[in-house]
Design an enzyme around this catalytic site. Sequence first.
Site, short mmCIF file in Angstrom:
data_model
loop_
_atom_site.label_atom_id
_atom_site.label_comp_id
_atom_site.label_asym_id
_atom_site.label_seq_id
_atom_site.Cartn_x
_atom_site.Cartn_y
_atom_site.Cartn_z
N SER A 147 0.95 -1.27 -0.07
CA SER A 147 0.10 -0.03 0.06
C SER A 147 1.08 1.11 -0.03
CB SER A 147 -0.92 -0.16 1.16
OG SER A 147 -1.56 1.32 1.46
N TYR A 160 -0.66 -0.30 10.53
CA TYR A 160 -0.69 -0.72 9.06
C TYR A 160 0.52 -0.05 8.16
CZ TYR A 160 -2.48 -1.21 4.29
OH TYR A 160 -3.07 -1.58 3.10
#
Length: 270
Positions: A147, A160
Amino acid sequence: MEAEAFASRYGPWALIAGASEGTGASFARQLAEAGLDLILVARRQAPLDQLADELRARHGVEVVTATIDLAAEDATARLVEAAGHREVGLLILNAGADPNGSMFLDNAIANWDALATRNVMTTMRALHAFGAPMRERGRGGMIVVGSGACYAGLPGIGVYAASKAFDLVLCEALWAELEPHGVDVLSYVIGRTDTPAHRELMEARGMAIPDNLADPDDVARLGLERLPHGPVCNWGEADDEAVVSATSAAQRRERIRAVAAMSAAYAAKG
């Protein structure tokens, strides 16, 4: 790359973790079309079975399914067990979204432990478990879907983002280590993609679905195209562009080559 050449380089089996829907399912469909047999892994059995039936009927490939929680301590052992005696020439780790949606201190540490286990420990262990036989055979490929959060510490998704940064750096190092052995490694840094999980997350938070979400079929197609060119591909950017990150994929590639050459020189002196 032609389907026959692709299957020769990355077959006969591909294992996809996070395969039940969205980008993972798109990877599965495109790999089945290329003639690879598949090991599909996710937490939910029903959508796995539905996808497996579709791919067997449409492409005549073998498909094995396994329900595995990648946040469990034994997740990698179960991935290896699911593969069994099959020769896995391509590993795609596509799972790892952040379901928490909260600031770090506003959530129980157990939830962050689960996220870190899934995105860091299971990823590291799986790359080790499946990368070793690929190196021995002298061919294969591994994709870790990441990501754009990997390029910055972001409040609300700090764990994350940190886990995706770990994956990025590990993939870069493995790319340099395994390139001489014929094994390709790619950290595939994607943006917001039109998947059921992403839509559910936005709707749960009362957010409007934007018009510019990436199509999962396009995302999967580019990832497979860029696998031979690792170590990084940034979705939506040319190889020599730097938009999400401070350096382009091409610049990162050359930096890793330079560092690897320096490391080899120091090792030779020892």
